[in-house]
Design an enzyme around this catalytic site. Structure first.
Site, PDB file in Angstrom:
ATOM      1  N   GLU A   4       6.698 -22.053   7.503  1.00 11.56           N
ATOM      2  CA  GLU A   4       7.090 -21.192   8.619  1.00 11.56           C
ATOM      3  C   GLU A   4       8.094 -21.865   9.554  1.00 11.56           C
ATOM      4  O   GLU A   4       8.676 -21.204  10.411  1.00 11.56           O
ATOM      5  CB  GLU A   4       5.862 -20.765   9.414  1.00 11.56           C
ATOM      6  CG  GLU A   4       5.184 -21.869  10.196  1.00 11.56           C
ATOM      7  CD  GLU A   4       4.034 -21.328  11.025  1.00 11.56           C
ATOM      8  OE1 GLU A   4       4.074 -21.542  12.249  1.00 11.56           O
ATOM      9  OE2 GLU A   4       3.119 -20.707  10.467  1.00 11.56           O
ATOM     10  N   GLU A  39       0.802  -1.218   0.000  1.00 14.04           N
ATOM     11  CA  GLU A  39       0.000   0.000   0.000  1.00 14.04           C
ATOM     12  C   GLU A  39       0.839   1.273   0.000  1.00 14.04           C
ATOM     13  O   GLU A  39       0.309   2.369  -0.203  1.00 14.04           O
ATOM     14  CB  GLU A  39      -0.940  -0.005   1.203  1.00 14.04           C
ATOM     15  CG  GLU A  39      -2.062  -1.026   1.072  1.00 14.04           C
ATOM     16  CD  GLU A  39      -2.981  -1.058   2.270  1.00 14.04           C
ATOM     17  OE1 GLU A  39      -2.561  -0.607   3.352  1.00 14.04           O
ATOM     18  OE2 GLU A  39      -4.117  -1.543   2.126  1.00 14.04           O
TER      19      GLU A  39
END
Length: 307
Positions: free
Chosen positions: A115, A84
């Protein structure tokens, strides 16, 4: 080592123990009540967040980057915040980067065991050629995600500053980084579903880091986003309107000034407010870190001294 069953974010929330018998309205009210505590948890970390903002701005001024590293929800939130920045602040895409365990595919699906690989975290970080001008923020709600731990360790070896964002304290991540941010939001409405309160707190903190840093490096004037080049009609109209309102000129003058400044609103603002030509306005901005208010004030002060 912090055991999984001792993590605050994995604990059972007694206030939601009967959630499976609740009505829709009761569910909404319960979740809303739980979310209300997130704001206070983030507020308690204000000093640490402010330091992260300052560190980020300082890296940006040196041409460095902000790099988020996370897995699952944490990784997605980091990528979201990074993605963004270009449309919001006209930053190049490499200025704020989001790494997620499992790569881009992990944005929309779970990548099994991604992960749990600290070596991959280190490798992904190393692939960005991270150095001492960069800031790496490891995001791990649990504070113990191996991928994130591997990445921040690699970052420190390379001389980068490191920040750890978790919702547990103490945590393995907290002892690996230069600065720890740990909003303690408590047990989730659904035990272990950290996309809820922990995710909300994480997004709030990331918003503060990038927004705060962008303000400090001059991406706004007051609360207006001014660092953009009007490349389409919507943005051209916005630039003219902001120039009229902030500089007190009419629309014809705004069009002419923007044209003279190559469409760059910040340069046009300095030119209008300081009463100088485009080239001088550009030089003033460069001399004052891209900050319009400081550039104009310095020019006015210089004029007062000369008189």
């Amino acid at each position: 080592m912090v055991l999984e069953d001792h993590l605050l974010t994995e604990a059972r929330n007694p206030r939601s123990s009967g959630i499976d018998s609740a009505t829709a309205l009761e569910l909404v009210e319960l979740m809303n009540a739980e979310d209300a505590g997130v704001i206070e948890a983030v507020r308690a970390e204000a000093h640490a967040i402010a330091k992260a903002v300052e560190w980020t701005a300082e890296r940006f001024r040196r041409g460095g980057r902000l790099i988020y590293v996370g897995a699952g929800t944490s990784g997605r939130l980091g990528v979201l915040d990074a993605s963004e920045c270009p449309p919001t602040f006209s930053t190049p895409p490499e200025m704020v980067v989001g790494l997620i365990a499992g790569g881009p595919r992990a944005l929309t699906r779970s990548i099994e065991n991604a992960e749990d690989d600290p070596d991959q975290g280190a490798a992904d970080l190393a692939a960005l050629d991270v150095g001492d001008r960069d800031l790496v923020v490891g995001i791990a709600t649990s504070g113990r995600t191996p991928y994130v731990l591997g990445a921040v360790r690699e970052a420190r070896l390379r001389g980068a500053a490191t920040v750890g964002l978790a919702c547990n304290r103490p945590s393995l991540l907290g002892v690996e980084v230069d600065l720890e941010i740990a909003p303690l939001v408590g047990p989730e409405v659904i035990a272990g579903s950290t996309r809820l309160k922990a995710g909300t707190a994480t997004k709030m903190v990331l918003n503060m880091i990038t927004t705060g840093a962008m303000v400090l490096i001059g991406k706004t004037l007051g609360n207006r986003m001014i660092d953009f080049t009007p490349v389409n009609e919507k943005l051209r109209i916005r630039a003219r309107r902001m120039l009229r309102e902030l500089a007190g000129i009419d629309d014809d003058q705004a069009v002419e000034l923007l044209s003279a400044c190559g469409g760059r609103l910040k340069v046009a603002l300095v030119a209008a407010l300081a009463g100088v030509e485009a080239e001088a306005a550009d030089a003033l901005l460069s001399a004052h870190g891209g900050r319009v208010r400081q550039a104009v004030a310095a020019h006015q002060e210089k004029g007062t001294v000369q008189r």
